[in-house]
Design a protein around this motif. Structure first.
Motif, short mmCIF file in Angstrom:
data_model
loop_
_atom_site.label_atom_id
_atom_site.label_comp_id
_atom_site.label_asym_id
_atom_site.label_seq_id
_atom_site.Cartn_x
_atom_site.Cartn_y
_atom_site.Cartn_z
N LEU A 1 -49.09 -89.59 -63.76
CA LEU A 1 -50.50 -89.22 -64.28
C LEU A 1 -51.14 -88.60 -63.09
CD1 LEU A 1 -51.49 -92.17 -66.75
CD2 LEU A 1 -50.70 -89.75 -67.21
N PRO A 2 -51.28 -89.34 -61.77
CA PRO A 2 -52.01 -88.42 -60.78
C PRO A 2 -51.37 -87.09 -60.45
CG PRO A 2 -51.56 -90.77 -60.23
CD PRO A 2 -50.99 -90.57 -61.28
N VAL A 3 -50.19 -86.94 -60.22
CA VAL A 3 -49.28 -85.90 -60.11
C VAL A 3 -49.76 -84.68 -61.03
CG1 VAL A 3 -47.11 -84.43 -60.07
CG2 VAL A 3 -47.57 -86.90 -58.86
N ILE A 4 -49.73 -85.23 -62.42
CA ILE A 4 -50.21 -84.10 -63.36
C ILE A 4 -51.70 -83.49 -63.08
CG2 ILE A 4 -50.62 -83.80 -65.84
CD1 ILE A 4 -48.43 -85.64 -66.43
N ALA A 5 -52.49 -84.35 -62.84
CA ALA A 5 -53.88 -84.38 -62.38
C ALA A 5 -54.17 -83.37 -61.34
CB ALA A 5 -54.72 -85.51 -62.56
N LEU A 6 -53.46 -83.70 -60.26
CA LEU A 6 -53.89 -83.10 -58.95
C LEU A 6 -52.68 -82.24 -58.27
CD1 LEU A 6 -55.31 -86.38 -57.23
CD2 LEU A 6 -56.35 -84.64 -58.34
N GLY A 7 -51.59 -82.18 -58.95
CA GLY A 7 -50.40 -81.55 -58.35
C GLY A 7 -50.52 -79.89 -58.03
N ALA A 8 -51.27 -79.35 -58.92
CA ALA A 8 -51.54 -77.78 -58.82
C ALA A 8 -52.58 -77.44 -57.84
CB ALA A 8 -52.16 -77.25 -60.07
N TRP A 9 -53.34 -78.60 -57.49
CA TRP A 9 -54.18 -78.26 -56.12
C TRP A 9 -53.53 -78.86 -54.86
CZ3 TRP A 9 -56.63 -82.79 -53.69
CH2 TRP A 9 -57.67 -82.51 -52.61
N LEU A 10 -52.74 -80.02 -54.76
CA LEU A 10 -52.14 -80.40 -53.79
C LEU A 10 -50.95 -79.66 -53.25
CD1 LEU A 10 -51.85 -84.28 -54.44
CD2 LEU A 10 -53.68 -82.90 -52.82
N ASN A 11 -50.61 -78.94 -53.97
CA ASN A 11 -48.93 -78.08 -53.73
C ASN A 11 -49.62 -77.06 -52.63
OD1 ASN A 11 -46.21 -77.78 -53.79
ND2 ASN A 11 -46.37 -76.21 -55.50
N PRO A 12 -50.32 -76.03 -53.01
CA PRO A 12 -50.83 -75.11 -51.80
C PRO A 12 -51.55 -76.04 -50.48
CG PRO A 12 -51.70 -74.47 -54.02
CD PRO A 12 -51.35 -75.77 -53.96
N LEU A 13 -52.02 -76.99 -50.76
CA LEU A 13 -52.85 -77.77 -49.87
C LEU A 13 -51.91 -78.35 -48.65
CD1 LEU A 13 -55.29 -78.66 -48.29
CD2 LEU A 13 -55.60 -80.73 -49.95
N LEU A 14 -50.92 -79.24 -49.30
CA LEU A 14 -50.00 -80.11 -48.52
C LEU A 14 -48.76 -79.15 -47.92
CD1 LEU A 14 -49.83 -83.20 -50.63
CD2 LEU A 14 -51.27 -82.83 -48.63
N PHE A 15 -48.19 -78.04 -48.73
CA PHE A 15 -47.03 -77.58 -48.35
C PHE A 15 -47.17 -76.13 -48.13
CE2 PHE A 15 -45.97 -81.17 -51.38
CZ PHE A 15 -45.30 -81.79 -50.52
N ASN A 16 -48.39 -75.75 -48.19
CA ASN A 16 -48.61 -74.10 -47.77
C ASN A 16 -47.99 -73.28 -48.87
OD1 ASN A 16 -50.03 -71.97 -46.55
ND2 ASN A 16 -48.28 -71.82 -45.25
N ALA A 17 -47.81 -74.07 -50.22
CA ALA A 17 -47.06 -73.12 -51.06
C ALA A 17 -48.08 -72.11 -51.95
CB ALA A 17 -46.27 -73.88 -52.29
N LYS A 18 -47.48 -71.11 -52.47
CA LYS A 18 -48.30 -70.22 -53.25
C LYS A 18 -48.81 -70.94 -54.38
CE LYS A 18 -47.56 -66.61 -50.56
NZ LYS A 18 -48.20 -66.15 -49.70
N ASP A 19 -50.02 -70.59 -54.96
CA ASP A 19 -50.70 -71.18 -56.04
C ASP A 19 -50.20 -70.60 -57.35
OD1 ASP A 19 -52.47 -72.53 -57.73
OD2 ASP A 19 -54.07 -71.43 -57.20
#
Length: 446
Positions: free
Chosen positions: A318-336
């Motif tokens: 559940l936290p991954v669904i809620a925050l994943g789209a925000w955390l992916n660029p922040l933590l891994f420098n991935a494209k949004d």
């Protein structure tokens, strides 16, 4: 009154709590490692290391996790019978090295096409892939022996050392300014080999006498198990692999999608890392119960493990669904590039995949390797069917993962239900077992 965490730990299989710490470190290492890759390398380099990590964890895990699981089953059964583990460990190590030699031969013969297809033409990463397979070959034998002997302290320590080395070496690589995909790739070689040395002392300390293990006993179920785990790894790594194969052109856009989805999968698979803390002790407990003919204990361990992993997948997802789209660029420098719906499919796929893994390993503990293989094969067919359907490449990859895992879980649960006796027999019941249980008779020494 016990707090919820204490209650949860209290229903885990014996020894699982001793592995939790090591699993936490090893699981965290995947996130730290990939974060350092994302910030140290450009888009192309990060995508190549992501593919290397994915292939090592899929092909390598597919080849050598069966070695660990089968050795755990054999050693646990021998322990029930009072037989020593070393004969099984020695022969399984030789078998693992033979599998490694075969895999390295294939890599050497096809190095150029593999490099072109997966690594943007960088053949040095094919060498790193071979080294990563070697690391898993050695560590799988060590972990399988430790789990079968019930030495979960050294088992957890081995996991922790492996994870700590990945974090430390990746940090040193980044600080040293080595902007090299190969430098990060070689970490996947060094860490598991060094960590495997941790388990040697406990394994060599087992001096109990016992008969030599026949090659047929080692290999009888191993081929089926390797096929099962290879298919399971196809399912769990479907998202990244599908994107690379369905959009094979190594453009910046496809590289960015490969890297973004790779890190999204890592986040969605948090419960899978947690399940690793239960897996060794669960397989050991189920194999011991099956070898003793204690169906009541078998059911109890399986039911409790299923409940725990389902709770972990829901609570962690559940936290991954809620925050994943925000955390992916922040933590891994991935494209949004991903949104909450993308993470929803990945989390649901992980839930189904972990349940399928539990059911499959329960079948394996009862020597029902063929039924396990059928379940993963059916899931793989469903995965390919969805992946080849029309639509956006990323969405197809995510739904293929979910479909493959769900079909596998349902079929293996049904197979497990059909394979279990209708009424549990108490421990010590000497009545003849049905034909399907003959393989779980306790091993007898001369």
């Amino acid at each position: 009154m016990k707090n919820p965490i204490a209650k949860l730990l209290g229903i885990l299989p014996p020894g699982a709590r001793l592995v939790v710490g090591g699993t936490v470190v090893l699981g965290a290492s995947a996130y730290v490692y990939m974060a350092l890759v994302g910030y140290s390398l450009g888009t192309a380099g990060a995508a190549r290391v992501t593919m290397l990590w994915t292939v090592v964890m899929s092909v390598g895990w597919g080849l050598f996790q069966p070695v660990e699981l089968e050795l755990t089953r054999l050693v646990a059964a021998r322990k029930v019978a009072g037989a020593g583990a070393l004969p099984a460990v020695r022969r399984m190590l030789l078998l693992a090295l033979a599998i490694l030699a075969g895999a390295c031969g294939v890599l050497a013969a096809a190095a150029r096409p593999i490099a072109d297809l997966l690594f943007g033409g960088d053949t040095s990463l094919v060498l790193a892939l071979a080294g990563g397979l070697a690391g898993l070959a050695v560590s799988s034998v060590s972990r399988g022996a430790l789990a079968g002997l019930g030495l979960f302290g050294p088992y957890g320590t081995q996991l922790a050392v492996d994870g700590a080395l990945r974090i430390g070496l990746a940090a040193l690589t980044a600080v040293a300014g080595l902007h090299s995909a190969l430098a990060f790739g070689l970490i996947l070689v060094v860490a598991p080999v060094v960590a495997a040395l941790i388990g040697l002392r406990g394994i060599l300390a087992d001096r109990a006498p016992g008969p030599e293990v026949a090659w047929k006993e080692l290999t009888g179920g191993l081929g089926l198990l390797i096929a099962s785990v290879m298919l399971s790894q196809l399912v769990v790594n479907a998202t990244v692999v599908c994107v690379r194969l369905l959009a094979p052109k190594h453009s910046e856009a496809s590289d960015a999608l490969v890297f973004a989805l790779g890190q999204a999968v890592v986040m969605a698979r948090v419960p899978l890392f947690a399940y690793s803390a239960l897996q060794a002790s669960m397989v050991s407990a189920l194999s011991g119960a099956a070898a003793a003919g204690d169906h009541s204990e078998f059911r109890k361990v399986l039911t409790r493990t299923t409940a725990v992993v389902a709770a972990m997948c829901i609570g962690g997802g559940l936290p991954v669904i809620a925050l994943g789209a925000w955390l992916n660029p922040l933590l891994f420098n991935a494209k949004d590039l991903l949104g909450p719906l993308d993470f929803t499919w990945l989390v649901l796929g992980t839930l189904c995949y972990v349940l399928a893994t539990v059911f499959g390993q329960a079948l394996m503990s009862r020597s029902q390797h063929r039924l396990q293989l059928v379940g993963w094969a059916a899931g793989s067919v469903a995965l390919v069917a969805v992946a080849c359907a029309p639509g956006a490449v990323g969405l197809r990859a995510e739904l293929a993962y979910l479909a493959g895992a769900a079909v596998s879980a349902v079929l293996m649960l049904w197979a497990l239900y059909r394979a279990m006796p209708s009424r549990p027999r108490p421990s010590g019941d000497a009545r003849p077992r049905p034909d399907g249980d003959r393989a779980t008779e306790p091993l007898r020494t001369p």
